[in-house]
Enzyme design. Structure first.
Site, mmCIF file in Angstrom:
data_model
loop_
_atom_site.group_PDB
_atom_site.id
_atom_site.type_symbol
_atom_site.label_atom_id
_atom_site.label_comp_id
_atom_site.label_asym_id
_atom_site.label_seq_id
_atom_site.Cartn_x
_atom_site.Cartn_y
_atom_site.Cartn_z
ATOM 1 N N LYS A 136 0.853 -1.194 0.000
ATOM 2 C CA LYS A 136 0.000 0.000 0.000
ATOM 3 C C LYS A 136 0.884 1.236 0.000
ATOM 4 C CE LYS A 136 -4.643 0.452 0.631
ATOM 5 N NZ LYS A 136 -5.685 -0.531 0.299
ATOM 6 N N ASP B 291 -7.242 4.328 -4.091
ATOM 7 C CA ASP B 291 -7.699 4.149 -2.707
ATOM 8 C C ASP B 291 -8.229 5.517 -2.260
ATOM 9 O OD1 ASP B 291 -7.357 1.877 -0.428
ATOM 10 O OD2 ASP B 291 -7.193 3.831 0.490
ATOM 11 N N THR C 236 -16.166 -3.003 -5.839
ATOM 12 C CA THR C 236 -16.001 -3.032 -4.369
ATOM 13 C C THR C 236 -17.356 -2.789 -3.701
ATOM 14 O OG1 THR C 236 -13.782 -2.113 -4.630
ATOM 15 C CG2 THR C 236 -14.726 -2.032 -2.423
ATOM 16 N N LEU D 8 -18.956 8.578 2.365
ATOM 17 C CA LEU D 8 -19.780 8.593 1.141
ATOM 18 C C LEU D 8 -18.927 8.946 -0.065
ATOM 19 C CD1 LEU D 8 -22.769 10.513 2.763
ATOM 20 C CD2 LEU D 8 -22.770 8.094 2.067
ATOM 21 N N ALA E 159 -16.195 7.287 -3.232
ATOM 22 C CA ALA E 159 -16.393 6.476 -4.435
ATOM 23 C C ALA E 159 -17.109 5.166 -4.106
ATOM 24 C CB ALA E 159 -15.033 6.187 -5.073
ATOM 25 N N GLY F 185 -18.511 4.272 -0.725
ATOM 26 C CA GLY F 185 -19.613 4.430 0.234
ATOM 27 C C GLY F 185 -20.878 4.996 -0.388
ATOM 28 N N ARG G 233 -21.338 15.803 0.375
ATOM 29 C CA ARG G 233 -21.666 14.380 0.132
ATOM 30 C C ARG G 233 -22.894 13.981 0.936
ATOM 31 N NH1 ARG G 233 -15.910 11.541 -1.352
ATOM 32 N NH2 ARG G 233 -15.274 13.311 -2.603
ATOM 33 N N ALA H 120 -14.701 -0.425 4.094
ATOM 34 C CA ALA H 120 -13.466 0.227 4.537
ATOM 35 C C ALA H 120 -12.417 -0.821 4.891
ATOM 36 C CB ALA H 120 -13.735 1.108 5.747
ATOM 37 N N ASN H 121 -11.160 -0.468 4.726
ATOM 38 C CA ASN H 121 -10.060 -1.333 5.161
ATOM 39 C C ASN H 121 -9.746 -1.068 6.625
ATOM 40 O OD1 ASN H 121 -8.887 -2.947 2.921
ATOM 41 N ND2 ASN H 121 -8.772 -0.947 1.919
#
Ligand code: NAD
Ligand code: PPY
Length: 359
Positions: free
Chosen positions: A80, A120, A155, A185, A187, A189, A212, A263-264
């Site tokens: 990452k 990301d 995703t 909220l 890309a 969410g 958003r 989410a990661n």
């Protein structure tokens, strides 16, 4: 926390650190593992309080990417990148942004393909196009530029299926008439919120960006303050922001039946998963729930899969989650422990049999 202690307690292979004196920006590329192939994972651009925080985020996200590649049977390792904007700094203008992408591309080149990036938090396909004009080690360029396009759609759609599988396992039935609280909220969410609204969920939403929230209110969502996300009652909490939402203290108080989102690194540690299990809150391990994007990018751009094959493979996420829930239930362990175990078993078995063709 300092960089020394973050790196010495991490089991990854390599970490590139680069400080740009002109902007005060830190560039971090964390490579957790190249055992199954070159490392891959997105580029996150955010404000960080310190360089050590940026390194801690990059390294733990890179470790999660190794598990994600493992559980999804993809022939790549985990990595990452973080581009850490200094605290309080204004968002870079377009010239400054383009300079950041140029520096990042130079660092990717320096690693000679040990690590491939993608989108990301804070980056888009347009940024991948910009990086891609300077280096080949990039996934997720726009379709026009010859890439697989954004991973956010896959995703999000598979993320919602993970929510549905979690709702079923938690005894909630589906999401129709259930209250989902979506945090973040962007890309991914925003798409998850839209899909959940279409599926008949009652929506609560939160984002640090008020615009958003205004956009989501058009989906019929009620807006919750960003500080109220973990104390607002709901059926399923759906984290889709930057991660680290649930620590042990939050887990002891969380007023929901389940946590499942895209989410990661939603949990701050493995122990938090035990607190959730002890309270009967079902947790969908994030690196499983959100692996649709990785399957899309690696499937399309490395393995040359058709969109149909990508769809077939991402459909398996639901059965993988069911397997993890069943294993956790029958053995009395947390779903996170069961998921990590499954990912490690798959990594070991691929390494033994050499079935994954390394990139
Ligand atoms: P994004 O940058 O498009 O969106 C992130 C959103 O979160 C933004 O709207 C931002 O304002 C909001 N946010 C940030 N901090 C917040 C906070 N404290 N409270 C509420 N909102 C907050 O990023 P994205 O691509 O949508 O990614 C979202 C999450 O999904 C990340 O954790 C990312 O690592 C993960 N993820 C993304 C992909 C992908 O394909 N893009 C794949 C797998 C996992
Ligand atoms: C993630 O899934 O967390 C990502 O960072 C997206 C990704 C996946 C695989 C390669 C590059 C980026």
């Amino acid at each position: 926390m300092d960089i020394d202690s973050v790196l010495s307690s991490w089991d990854g292979e390599n970490c590139l650190l680069h400080h740009d004196a002109q902007s005060g920006v830190w560039f971090v590329i964390a490579i957790h593992s190249t055992r199954s192939g070159a490392a891959a994972g997105g580029t996150r651009v955010m404000h960080y309080a310190s360089a050590a925080d940026a390194v801690a985020d990059a390294t733990s996200l890179a470790s999660a990417m190794t598990l994600k590649m493992g559980v999804a049977d993809l022939p790549m390792g985990g990595g990452k990148s973080v581009i850490a904007l200094p605290p309080g700094a204004a968002r870079p203008d377009s010239a400054a942004w383009s300079r950041l992408m140029e520096i990042h591309a130079g660092n990717l080149e320096r690693l000679s393909g040990q690590y491939w990036t993608g989108p990301d938090v804070g980056t888009t396909s347009a940024d991948m196009d910009s990086l891609g004009s300077r280096t080949r080690y990039v996934f997720g360029r726009s379709l026009a530029a010859g890439g697989a396009g954004s991973s956010a759609g896959e995703t999000a759609s598979r993320g919602l299926e993970a929510v549905l599988a979690t709702a079923a396992e938690a005894g909630l039935g589906g999401v129709r008439g259930r209250t989902l609280l979506v945090q973040g909220l962007g890309a991914v969410g925003f798409r998850v919120a839209g899909l959940a609204a279409n599926a008949g969920a009652r929506l609560l939403v939160a984002d640090v960006d008020p615009q958003r929230c205004v956009d989501a209110a058009r989906l019929g969502a009620r807006v919750v303050g960003v500080d109220e996300v973990t104390i607002t009652g709901c059926d399923i909490l759906v984290p889709c922001a930057t991660g680290g939402l649930v620590d042990a203290r939050v887990a002891r108080e969380l007023p929901c039946a389940a946590v499942a989102g895209a989410a990661n690194n939603v949990l701050t540690s493995l122990e938090v998963a035990d607190v959730l299990r002890d309270r009967g809150i079902l947790y969908a391990p994030d690196f499983v729930a959100n692996c649709g994007g990785a399957i899309h990018l690696v499937g399309r751009e490395v393995l040359d899969w058709s969109p149909e094959k990508v769809r077939d493979r991402t459909e398996q996420i639901r059965s993988t989650l069911s397997e993890i829930f069943a294993s956790a239930r029958s053995r009395g362990i947390s779903t996170e422990s069961a998921a990590r175990e499954l990912a490690r078993e798959k990594l070991e078995s691929a390494a033994r049999s050499g079935t994954r063709e390394a990139v």
